[in-house]
Design a protein around this motif. Structure first.
Motif, PDB file in Angstrom:
ATOM      1  N   ALA A  77     -17.719   4.349 -13.045  1.00 31.04           N
ATOM      2  CA  ALA A  77     -16.536   4.968 -12.444  1.00 31.04           C
ATOM      3  C   ALA A  77     -16.971   6.153 -11.583  1.00 31.04           C
ATOM      4  CB  ALA A  77     -15.571   5.443 -13.534  1.00 31.04           C
ATOM      5  N   PHE A  78     -16.312   6.306 -10.458  1.00 34.11           N
ATOM      6  CA  PHE A  78     -16.614   7.381  -9.524  1.00 34.11           C
ATOM      7  C   PHE A  78     -15.428   8.321  -9.408  1.00 34.11           C
ATOM      8  CE2 PHE A  78     -19.050   3.700  -8.203  1.00 34.11           C
ATOM      9  CZ  PHE A  78     -20.315   4.221  -8.046  1.00 34.11           C
ATOM     10  N   SER A  79     -15.704   9.588  -9.198  1.00 33.70           N
ATOM     11  CA  SER A  79     -14.672  10.552  -8.826  1.00 33.70           C
ATOM     12  C   SER A  79     -14.659  10.605  -7.305  1.00 33.70           C
ATOM     13  CB  SER A  79     -14.975  11.944  -9.393  1.00 33.70           C
ATOM     14  OG  SER A  79     -14.944  11.922 -10.794  1.00 33.70           O
ATOM     15  N   CYS A  80     -13.498  10.444  -6.719  1.00 32.40           N
ATOM     16  CA  CYS A  80     -13.417  10.423  -5.261  1.00 32.40           C
ATOM     17  C   CYS A  80     -12.044  10.913  -4.809  1.00 32.40           C
ATOM     18  CB  CYS A  80     -13.707   9.030  -4.716  1.00 32.40           C
ATOM     19  SG  CYS A  80     -12.913   7.703  -5.590  1.00 32.40           S
ATOM     20  N   THR A  81     -11.912  11.070  -3.528  1.00 34.79           N
ATOM     21  CA  THR A  81     -10.631  11.451  -2.947  1.00 34.79           C
ATOM     22  C   THR A  81     -10.060  10.228  -2.230  1.00 34.79           C
ATOM     23  OG1 THR A  81     -11.689  12.184  -0.900  1.00 34.79           O
ATOM     24  CG2 THR A  81     -11.353  13.851  -2.622  1.00 34.79           C
ATOM     25  N   GLY A  82      -8.768  10.244  -1.965  1.00 29.56           N
ATOM     26  CA  GLY A  82      -8.142   9.158  -1.217  1.00 29.56           C
ATOM     27  C   GLY A  82      -7.824   7.946  -2.065  1.00 29.56           C
ATOM     28  N   LEU A  83      -7.161   8.143  -3.211  1.00 32.98           N
ATOM     29  CA  LEU A  83      -6.835   7.042  -4.104  1.00 32.98           C
ATOM     30  C   LEU A  83      -6.049   5.942  -3.394  1.00 32.98           C
ATOM     31  CD1 LEU A  83      -6.876   5.747  -6.893  1.00 32.98           C
ATOM     32  CD2 LEU A  83      -4.838   7.076  -7.461  1.00 32.98           C
ATOM     33  N   LEU A  84      -5.108   6.314  -2.540  1.00 34.38           N
ATOM     34  CA  LEU A  84      -4.313   5.310  -1.836  1.00 34.38           C
ATOM     35  C   LEU A  84      -5.212   4.398  -0.995  1.00 34.38           C
ATOM     36  CD1 LEU A  84      -1.551   4.147  -1.187  1.00 34.38           C
ATOM     37  CD2 LEU A  84      -1.338   5.831   0.634  1.00 34.38           C
ATOM     38  N   ALA A  85      -6.171   4.959  -0.299  1.00 29.06           N
ATOM     39  CA  ALA A  85      -7.088   4.146   0.512  1.00 29.06           C
ATOM     40  C   ALA A  85      -7.910   3.213  -0.369  1.00 29.06           C
ATOM     41  CB  ALA A  85      -8.008   5.043   1.329  1.00 29.06           C
ATOM     42  N   ILE A  86      -8.276   3.681  -1.551  1.00 28.41           N
ATOM     43  CA  ILE A  86      -9.032   2.839  -2.474  1.00 28.41           C
ATOM     44  C   ILE A  86      -8.166   1.671  -2.930  1.00 28.41           C
ATOM     45  CG2 ILE A  86     -10.099   2.758  -4.762  1.00 28.41           C
ATOM     46  CD1 ILE A  86     -10.892   5.709  -4.272  1.00 28.41           C
ATOM     47  N   GLU A  87      -6.938   1.979  -3.325  1.00 24.09           N
ATOM     48  CA  GLU A  87      -6.046   0.919  -3.791  1.00 24.09           C
ATOM     49  C   GLU A  87      -5.748  -0.076  -2.681  1.00 24.09           C
ATOM     50  OE1 GLU A  87      -2.876   3.236  -5.448  1.00 24.09           O
ATOM     51  OE2 GLU A  87      -3.817   3.289  -7.415  1.00 24.09           O
ATOM     52  N   GLU A  88      -5.641   0.389  -1.445  1.00 26.18           N
ATOM     53  CA  GLU A  88      -5.402  -0.521  -0.330  1.00 26.18           C
ATOM     54  C   GLU A  88      -6.620  -1.397  -0.067  1.00 26.18           C
ATOM     55  OE1 GLU A  88      -4.212   2.145   2.780  1.00 26.18           O
ATOM     56  OE2 GLU A  88      -2.140   2.229   2.065  1.00 26.18           O
ATOM     57  N   GLY A  89      -7.789  -0.937  -0.429  1.00 24.94           N
ATOM     58  CA  GLY A  89      -9.006  -1.716  -0.250  1.00 24.94           C
ATOM     59  C   GLY A  89      -9.325  -2.580  -1.453  1.00 24.94           C
ATOM     60  N   ALA A  90      -8.357  -2.778  -2.337  1.00 24.16           N
ATOM     61  CA  ALA A  90      -8.597  -3.512  -3.578  1.00 24.16           C
ATOM     62  C   ALA A  90      -9.015  -4.954  -3.335  1.00 24.16           C
ATOM     63  CB  ALA A  90      -7.360  -3.460  -4.474  1.00 24.16           C
ATOM     64  N   GLY A  91      -8.859  -5.459  -2.122  1.00 22.08           N
ATOM     65  CA  GLY A  91      -9.323  -6.804  -1.817  1.00 22.08           C
ATOM     66  C   GLY A  91     -10.817  -6.950  -2.007  1.00 22.08           C
ATOM     67  N   HIS A  92     -11.510  -5.851  -2.075  1.00 27.44           N
ATOM     68  CA  HIS A  92     -12.955  -5.873  -2.316  1.00 27.44           C
ATOM     69  C   HIS A  92     -13.281  -5.851  -3.798  1.00 27.44           C
ATOM     70  CE1 HIS A  92     -14.085  -5.430   1.876  1.00 27.44           C
ATOM     71  NE2 HIS A  92     -13.091  -4.571   1.997  1.00 27.44           N
ATOM     72  N   GLY A  93     -12.261  -5.950  -4.632  1.00 31.81           N
ATOM     73  CA  GLY A  93     -12.480  -5.937  -6.060  1.00 31.81           C
ATOM     74  C   GLY A  93     -12.377  -4.562  -6.679  1.00 31.81           C
ATOM     75  N   ALA A  94     -12.083  -3.551  -5.867  1.00 33.44           N
ATOM     76  CA  ALA A  94     -11.940  -2.198  -6.406  1.00 33.44           C
ATOM     77  C   ALA A  94     -10.614  -2.090  -7.132  1.00 33.44           C
ATOM     78  CB  ALA A  94     -11.991  -1.163  -5.272  1.00 33.44           C
ATOM     79  N   GLY A  95     -10.552  -1.195  -8.056  1.00 36.99           N
ATOM     80  CA  GLY A  95      -9.308  -0.980  -8.779  1.00 36.99           C
ATOM     81  C   GLY A  95      -9.324   0.382  -9.435  1.00 36.99           C
ATOM     82  N   SER A  96      -8.215   0.713 -10.029  1.00 33.50           N
ATOM     83  CA  SER A  96      -8.138   1.980 -10.731  1.00 33.50           C
ATOM     84  C   SER A  96      -7.392   1.765 -12.031  1.00 33.50           C
ATOM     85  CB  SER A  96      -7.420   3.038  -9.883  1.00 33.50           C
ATOM     86  OG  SER A  96      -6.085   2.654  -9.663  1.00 33.50           O
ATOM     87  N   ALA A  97      -7.638   2.649 -12.988  1.00 36.98           N
ATOM     88  CA  ALA A  97      -6.978   2.585 -14.274  1.00 36.98           C
ATOM     89  C   ALA A  97      -6.829   4.005 -14.810  1.00 36.98           C
ATOM     90  CB  ALA A  97      -7.800   1.751 -15.256  1.00 36.98           C
ATOM     91  N   VAL A  98      -5.823   4.182 -15.641  1.00 41.55           N
ATOM     92  CA  VAL A  98      -5.596   5.474 -16.268  1.00 41.55           C
ATOM     93  C   VAL A  98      -5.807   5.297 -17.760  1.00 41.55           C
ATOM     94  CG1 VAL A  98      -3.901   7.285 -16.707  1.00 41.55           C
ATOM     95  CG2 VAL A  98      -3.953   6.134 -14.483  1.00 41.55           C
ATOM     96  N   CYS A  99      -6.612   6.187 -18.357  1.00 42.60           N
ATOM     97  CA  CYS A  99      -6.844   6.140 -19.805  1.00 42.60           C
ATOM     98  C   CYS A  99      -5.626   6.653 -20.537  1.00 42.60           C
ATOM     99  CB  CYS A  99      -8.042   7.013 -20.168  1.00 42.60           C
ATOM    100  SG  CYS A  99      -9.607   6.319 -19.686  1.00 42.60           S
ATOM    101  N   PRO A 100      -5.457   6.178 -21.778  1.00 41.73           N
ATOM    102  CA  PRO A 100      -4.327   6.709 -22.582  1.00 41.73           C
ATOM    103  C   PRO A 100      -4.500   8.168 -22.892  1.00 41.73           C
ATOM    104  CG  PRO A 100      -5.717   5.190 -23.878  1.00 41.73           C
ATOM    105  CD  PRO A 100      -6.248   5.216 -22.481  1.00 41.73           C
TER     106      PRO A 100
END
Length: 100
Positions: A77-100
């Motif tokens: 997992a990486f810390s980065c900026t621009g979560l929206l851009a990451i989620e829009e690029g999810a076609g590359h297999g990227a994703g995000s999740a929030v821990c409980p």
């Protein structure tokens, strides 16, 4: 999507190897075991300072993987900026999740 740092990496192994990994990283490397969310599976979060950088997951099904391929690198997992851009690029297999 500038990546700022590696946030953590996750290793998955059977229970016995998970204990050995935990002991190695605590006793030899000098990490400390700390708080871990109440997941419904066993494991350990190991810290450098106040950062949980190594997540160990005990999964006895991992024993089915050849020994030379264990532990399994489950994810990084990486810390980065621009979560929206990451989620829009999810076609590359990227994703995000929030821990409980």
């Amino acid at each position: 999507m500038p990546v700022l740092s590696i946030n953590h990496f996750n290793l998955r192994a059977d229970s016995a190897l998970t204990r050995r990994l935990r002991d190695f990283y605590v006793d030899v490397v000098g990490m400390t075991e700390g708080w871990r969310p109440p997941f419904d599976f066993p494991g350990h979060w190991l810290y450098l300072g106040d950062q949980p950088v190594l997540h160990l997951v005990a999964d006895d099904q991992a024993a089915a993987v050849p020994a030379a391929q264990r532990p399994i690198l489950d994810h990084v997992a990486f810390s980065c900026t621009g979560l929206l851009a990451i989620e829009e690029g999810a076609g590359h297999g990227a994703g995000s999740a929030v821990c409980p």
